[in-house]
Design a protein around this motif. Structure first.
Motif, mmCIF file in Angstrom:
data_model
loop_
_atom_site.group_PDB
_atom_site.id
_atom_site.type_symbol
_atom_site.label_atom_id
_atom_site.label_comp_id
_atom_site.label_asym_id
_atom_site.label_seq_id
_atom_site.Cartn_x
_atom_site.Cartn_y
_atom_site.Cartn_z
ATOM 1 N N LYS A 1 -6.035 11.414 -8.696
ATOM 2 C CA LYS A 1 -4.715 10.772 -8.706
ATOM 3 C C LYS A 1 -3.777 11.514 -7.745
ATOM 4 O O LYS A 1 -3.851 11.326 -6.550
ATOM 5 N N ASP B 1 -6.644 16.345 -10.000
ATOM 6 C CA ASP B 1 -6.009 15.488 -11.004
ATOM 7 C C ASP B 1 -6.917 14.268 -11.182
ATOM 8 O O ASP B 1 -6.845 13.311 -10.415
ATOM 9 N N LEU B 2 -7.788 14.315 -12.202
ATOM 10 C CA LEU B 2 -8.863 13.331 -12.319
ATOM 11 C C LEU B 2 -8.545 12.227 -13.312
ATOM 12 O O LEU B 2 -7.807 12.419 -14.273
ATOM 13 N N GLU C 1 -0.628 7.162 -20.567
ATOM 14 C CA GLU C 1 -0.725 7.941 -19.332
ATOM 15 C C GLU C 1 -1.219 7.110 -18.163
ATOM 16 O O GLU C 1 -0.744 7.256 -17.043
ATOM 17 N N GLU C 2 -2.192 6.231 -18.407
ATOM 18 C CA GLU C 2 -2.810 5.537 -17.278
ATOM 19 C C GLU C 2 -2.034 4.289 -16.863
ATOM 20 O O GLU C 2 -2.494 3.512 -16.020
HETATM 21 CA CA CA Z 1 -4.355 13.008 -16.413
#
Ligand code: CA
Ligand code: 2AM
Ligand code: CA
Ligand code: CA
Length: 262
Positions: A35, A40-41, A69-70
């Motif tokens: 990301k 940052d996966l 979060e996503e």
């Molecule tokens: Ca994350």
């Protein structure tokens, strides 16, 4: 008026199902993307798990809003009403590299007040949960109210990057704290570290940067276990922003705040 006991039963069932799906994913290959930076996966499992909850919440509780979060939830700008704050996988780097030390984290807030909190350690099948005013549990075992811990006996969760580089405050004091306590640990999952503070496995947890989905479930669980959660300045946490978070057993929170963080 919400039926919190009914919602609690429902969330626990959903978390169990989502956990099963995540466990099953261990045998499939993951699709991994970066990301904000190469470390940052995010994986397809993070996104699928977030979608799993969002679809169910939208069907069962259409008036509730979702901060995930996503980014598949709502654009939440205020704390009015009921808001589910969800981290589908907290500790994605651990999920990808270690297949342990990651968790589902959910906090359900009403007008900014935590009503229900959940952190599910899938690999160990440990569900930490709390109900406003009723206490906190690990699976079916009620957590004892936390006792004060002296600094010299404390085990503190802190990521080493904050000791090496941080622009938030005086590094010397953090290094002094790391020297004075019994030990430091870094698990790479904010949610689990908060669950460990609630259950006494850690005496405190310090981080310079946590997002609402990192701490929403854990803050409730720590507080219901008798611990204290604030910013590292001692001020109240802002539920809609990134915060430097400091959680600890009672007494220890005051000691560390006054002697090391202020
Ligand atoms: Ca994350
Ligand atoms: P995540 O795995 O859900 O991204 C790792 O030290 C901890 O910090 C994890 O809880 C991780 O959550 C969180 N984290 C990772 N990147 C972050 C970022 N850019 N801002 C805030 N928290 C982050
Ligand atoms: Ca997280
Ligand atoms: Ca996450």
């Amino acid at each position: 008026m919400e039926n919190w006991s009914g919602i609690d039963e429902t969330v626990k069932r959903w978390i169990g199902e989502a956990g099963e799906n995540i466990r099953a994913s261990f045998t499939h290959s993951l699709s991994i993307q970066s990301k904000s930076n190469p470390n940052d996966l995010v994986t397809n499992v993070d996104e699928e798990t977030e979608r799993f909850f969002i679809e169910r919440i939208r069907t069962s509780f259409p008036s509730h809003r979702i901060l995930g979060e996503e980014g598949q939830g709502d654009d939440v700008q205020s704390l009015d009403g009921v808001i589910w704050i969800i981290d589908p996988i907290d500790g994605t780097m651990n999920f990808v590299h270690q297949q342990r030390n990651f968790a589902i984290s959910i906090g359900i807030y009403e007008d900014g007040i935590g009503q229900l909190g959940y952190i599910y350690d899938i690999v160990h099948d440990e569900l930490y949960h709390a109900k406003k005013g009723q206490g906190a549990w690990m699976n079916d075992v009620k957590l004892d109210p936390l006792d004060p811990v002296p600094v010299e006996q404390a085990i503190v969760g802190i990521n080493s990057t904050w000791l090496i580089q941080n622009r938030h405050f005086d590094q010397e004091k953090l290094i002094q704290l790391a020297n004075d306590v019994r030990g430091t640990r870094s698990y790479g999952s904010a949610a689990l570290e908060l669950a460990y503070v609630a259950s006494g496995r850690l005496s405190a947890y310090i981080t310079m940067r946590n997002a609402p989905w990192d701490f929403a479930g854990g803050k409730m669980i720590v507080e219901e276990a008798g611990g204290v959660v604030s910013k590292i300045t001692g001020d109240d946490i802002d539920m809609l922003s990134v915060n430097p978070v400091f959680a600890a057993a009672p007494g220890l929170h005051e000691d560390i705040l006054n002697n090391y963080l202020k």
